[in-house]
Structure formats: C-alpha cells, structure tokens
Design a protein around this motif. Structure first.
Motif, mmCIF file in Angstrom:
data_model
loop_
_atom_site.group_PDB
_atom_site.id
_atom_site.type_symbol
_atom_site.label_atom_id
_atom_site.label_comp_id
_atom_site.label_asym_id
_atom_site.label_seq_id
_atom_site.Cartn_x
_atom_site.Cartn_y
_atom_site.Cartn_z
ATOM 1 N N GLU A 25 -7.384 15.100 -2.215
ATOM 2 C CA GLU A 25 -6.927 16.054 -3.210
ATOM 3 C C GLU A 25 -5.405 16.138 -3.307
ATOM 4 O O GLU A 25 -4.882 16.996 -3.976
ATOM 5 N N GLU A 26 -4.650 15.270 -2.614
ATOM 6 C CA GLU A 26 -3.190 15.260 -2.685
ATOM 7 C C GLU A 26 -2.716 14.567 -3.955
ATOM 8 O O GLU A 26 -1.830 15.039 -4.628
ATOM 9 N N PHE A 27 -3.293 13.406 -4.245
ATOM 10 C CA PHE A 27 -2.900 12.596 -5.394
ATOM 11 C C PHE A 27 -4.123 12.101 -6.142
ATOM 12 O O PHE A 27 -5.142 11.799 -5.535
ATOM 13 N N ASN A 28 -3.983 12.003 -7.449
ATOM 14 C CA ASN A 28 -4.973 11.331 -8.285
ATOM 15 C C ASN A 28 -4.298 10.095 -8.852
ATOM 16 O O ASN A 28 -3.219 10.195 -9.440
ATOM 17 N N PHE A 29 -4.918 8.941 -8.682
ATOM 18 C CA PHE A 29 -4.370 7.678 -9.148
ATOM 19 C C PHE A 29 -5.072 7.272 -10.433
ATOM 20 O O PHE A 29 -6.297 7.188 -10.469
ATOM 21 N N ASP A 30 -4.309 7.012 -11.468
ATOM 22 C CA ASP A 30 -4.846 6.494 -12.716
ATOM 23 C C ASP A 30 -4.101 5.191 -12.983
ATOM 24 O O ASP A 30 -3.019 5.190 -13.572
ATOM 25 N N VAL A 31 -4.662 4.100 -12.481
ATOM 26 C CA VAL A 31 -4.002 2.797 -12.544
ATOM 27 C C VAL A 31 -4.973 1.742 -13.058
ATOM 28 O O VAL A 31 -6.188 1.918 -12.998
ATOM 29 N N THR A 32 -4.418 0.641 -13.546
ATOM 30 C CA THR A 32 -5.232 -0.448 -14.071
ATOM 31 C C THR A 32 -5.888 -1.240 -12.951
ATOM 32 O O THR A 32 -7.038 -1.622 -13.039
ATOM 33 N N GLU A 33 -5.122 -1.479 -11.886
ATOM 34 C CA GLU A 33 -5.628 -2.291 -10.783
ATOM 35 C C GLU A 33 -5.231 -1.625 -9.463
ATOM 36 O O GLU A 33 -4.098 -1.206 -9.296
ATOM 37 N N ILE A 34 -6.163 -1.545 -8.537
ATOM 38 C CA ILE A 34 -5.875 -0.904 -7.248
ATOM 39 C C ILE A 34 -6.529 -1.692 -6.117
ATOM 40 O O ILE A 34 -7.613 -2.235 -6.275
ATOM 41 N N GLU A 35 -5.829 -1.751 -4.995
ATOM 42 C CA GLU A 35 -6.367 -2.319 -3.761
ATOM 43 C C GLU A 35 -6.443 -1.191 -2.743
ATOM 44 O O GLU A 35 -5.497 -0.423 -2.608
ATOM 45 N N ILE A 36 -7.544 -1.110 -2.038
ATOM 46 C CA ILE A 36 -7.695 -0.122 -0.973
ATOM 47 C C ILE A 36 -7.837 -0.890 0.332
ATOM 48 O O ILE A 36 -8.751 -1.688 0.490
ATOM 49 N N LEU A 37 -6.897 -0.638 1.248
ATOM 50 C CA LEU A 37 -6.819 -1.393 2.496
ATOM 51 C C LEU A 37 -6.870 -0.457 3.699
ATOM 52 O O LEU A 37 -6.851 0.760 3.550
ATOM 53 N N GLN A 63 4.375 -0.145 -10.040
ATOM 54 C CA GLN A 63 3.607 -0.391 -8.816
ATOM 55 C C GLN A 63 3.698 0.814 -7.887
ATOM 56 O O GLN A 63 4.716 1.497 -7.847
ATOM 57 N N PHE A 64 2.613 1.031 -7.126
ATOM 58 C CA PHE A 64 2.544 2.126 -6.164
ATOM 59 C C PHE A 64 2.027 1.617 -4.836
ATOM 60 O O PHE A 64 1.221 0.695 -4.784
ATOM 61 N N GLU A 65 2.461 2.268 -3.783
ATOM 62 C CA GLU A 65 1.845 2.054 -2.475
ATOM 63 C C GLU A 65 1.786 3.412 -1.784
ATOM 64 O O GLU A 65 2.805 4.071 -1.605
ATOM 65 N N TYR A 66 0.573 3.833 -1.421
ATOM 66 C CA TYR A 66 0.378 5.137 -0.804
ATOM 67 C C TYR A 66 -0.194 4.963 0.591
ATOM 68 O O TYR A 66 -1.215 4.308 0.777
ATOM 69 N N ASN A 67 0.491 5.556 1.574
ATOM 70 C CA ASN A 67 0.020 5.583 2.947
ATOM 71 C C ASN A 67 -0.601 6.955 3.182
ATOM 72 O O ASN A 67 0.110 7.959 3.272
ATOM 73 N N LYS A 68 -1.916 6.980 3.251
ATOM 74 C CA LYS A 68 -2.666 8.230 3.366
ATOM 75 C C LYS A 68 -2.378 8.954 4.684
ATOM 76 O O LYS A 68 -2.252 10.170 4.713
ATOM 77 N N GLN A 69 -2.229 8.207 5.779
ATOM 78 C CA GLN A 69 -1.984 8.826 7.087
ATOM 79 C C GLN A 69 -0.632 9.525 7.136
ATOM 80 O O GLN A 69 -0.507 10.597 7.720
ATOM 81 N N LEU A 70 0.389 8.923 6.536
ATOM 82 C CA LEU A 70 1.729 9.517 6.531
ATOM 83 C C LEU A 70 1.955 10.418 5.312
ATOM 84 O O LEU A 70 2.962 11.123 5.243
ATOM 85 N N ASN A 71 1.030 10.364 4.355
ATOM 86 C CA ASN A 71 1.148 11.098 3.098
ATOM 87 C C ASN A 71 2.461 10.732 2.401
ATOM 88 O O ASN A 71 3.220 11.586 1.954
ATOM 89 N N LEU A 72 2.707 9.417 2.342
ATOM 90 C CA LEU A 72 3.947 8.859 1.831
ATOM 91 C C LEU A 72 3.638 7.909 0.674
ATOM 92 O O LEU A 72 2.819 7.006 0.808
ATOM 93 N N LEU A 73 4.304 8.124 -0.455
ATOM 94 C CA LEU A 73 4.092 7.323 -1.650
ATOM 95 C C LEU A 73 5.374 6.581 -2.002
ATOM 96 O O LEU A 73 6.445 7.187 -2.077
ATOM 97 N N ASN A 74 5.274 5.265 -2.196
ATOM 98 C CA ASN A 74 6.380 4.448 -2.691
ATOM 99 C C ASN A 74 6.016 4.009 -4.100
ATOM 100 O O ASN A 74 4.898 3.549 -4.332
ATOM 101 N N ALA A 75 6.959 4.148 -5.037
ATOM 102 C CA ALA A 75 6.734 3.709 -6.411
ATOM 103 C C ALA A 75 7.913 2.845 -6.832
ATOM 104 O O ALA A 75 9.062 3.153 -6.515
ATOM 105 N N ASN A 76 7.611 1.754 -7.534
ATOM 106 C CA ASN A 76 8.634 0.794 -7.951
ATOM 107 C C ASN A 76 8.483 0.423 -9.414
ATOM 108 O O ASN A 76 7.370 0.344 -9.919
ATOM 109 N N GLY A 77 9.615 0.145 -10.062
ATOM 110 C CA GLY A 77 9.621 -0.392 -11.422
ATOM 111 C C GLY A 77 9.473 0.659 -12.497
ATOM 112 O O GLY A 77 8.411 1.221 -12.658
ATOM 113 N N ASP A 78 10.548 0.940 -13.209
ATOM 114 C CA ASP A 78 10.545 1.919 -14.306
ATOM 115 C C ASP A 78 9.844 3.217 -13.914
ATOM 116 O O ASP A 78 8.911 3.674 -14.578
#
Length: 176
Positions: A25-37, A63-78
């Motif tokens: 419930e922290e973030f909702n992702f609305d993206v075209t392509e996602i990888e869950i690792l 582009q986004f990269e979210y680390n769920k354990q650290l609750n840290l989001l990196n976003a790149n490009g425009d």
C-alpha cells in the motif's frame, strides 16, 4: 508442451498490457513493463510509467526501480514528481525517493515549481523533505518569483515552502 505454451502466452500478455502492482500500500505502479525480482522485494519498471504513493506523491519517469525492503524508489529519465497535497512539482533526469524519511533527492539539472506561489527554482540538485515542506537546492541555484517580481542566484538555497521564506548561502545575488 501445452503448459509451456500457456506460460509463454501469459508472459506475452503481461508485456502487452499495462500492469498495476501494489506494494504494501506504499506505492501503486502503473507501467507498461515490469520485472519482479528477489522474491517480490525488487520491482523494475520499464518503458515509461507512473507511480502513485499513499501520501499524494505522483512520479512519472521512463524507468523505475523499487526496493521494497528499504522502501527506496529510484526513477530515471524525464522524471516528473507532483506533490498533490502541496501543489509542488519537481522535474529532473534522476530522483531517489526515500519513502521512510519522506525525502526526495534529485540529481542533474533539476527544476522545482510551486504553482500556488508562482516560484520556480532551478539547480543541479535538490533535496525535498515532504515532512518539513522544505527544498534545499545545491549548485547553480536560480530562483524566480513572478508574483513578487524577484530573482535570486546562489550556490545554496533553502526554501521553506509553507512559510514562503528563502535562505541562501555562498555567492548570492538578489535582484528585484
């Protein structure tokens, strides 16, 4: 053989549609392509998308990269960050959002805009504390307030958004 075909069809289907993923419930992702690792602890969004947080922050980026354990989001490009509660925008090429601290750090040619106060700040880097409602701007800072008709150039600026106060340090030049 039949199971492999079904799996491939599912994978193709997921890539062709927008995917919305909820993460604690922290973030909702609305993206075209996602990888869950990493057993669901890391989300990588590709090909442009939007992330909405539970506290009124919307982030759009390539582009986004979210680390769920650290609750840290990196976003790149425009990157466009919109704090809906304070009607504040940040534009940058790269941001880091530490959700636990409610701190957004922008890197490389950033711009902030307060719609309500008609203030625009450009700088190389920002730190935006949503909790304190403060922006700190670093390196080649330029502030323009069209409402109050002034400009400020400085090495460092701290803008208290709620109080509409600006503090500068280093080489500073104010013009009215």
């Amino acid at each position: 053989m039949k199971n492999k075909i079904h799996i491939w069809l599912l994978i193709i289907f997921l890539y062709l549609i927008n995917i919305e993923v909820k993460s604690q419930e922290e973030f909702n992702f609305d993206v075209t392509e996602i990888e869950i690792l990493d057993n669901g602890n890391k989300f990588i969004g590709k090909k442009k998308g939007k992330i909405t947080s539970d506290n009124g922050v919307i982030i759009e980026a390539d582009q986004f990269e979210y680390n769920k354990q650290l609750n840290l989001l990196n976003a790149n490009g425009d990157v466009i960050v919109h704090d809906q509660l304070n009607d504040y925008y940040i534009y940058s090429e790269k941001i880091i959002y530490d959700k636990n601290k409610d701190l957004i750090i922008s890197e490389d040619n950033s711009k902030a805009l307060s719609v309500k106060d008609n203030i625009q700040i450009t700088a190389k880097n920002f730190k935006y504390s949503k909790k304190l409602n403060v922006i700190s701007a670093y390196q080649k800072v330029f502030i323009e307030n069209k409402k109050k008709n002034y400009q400020l150039k400085s090495d460092y600026v701290k803008y208290l958004i709620k109080d509409d106060k600006i503090y500068s340090e280093g080489n500073s030049k104010f013009s009215n």
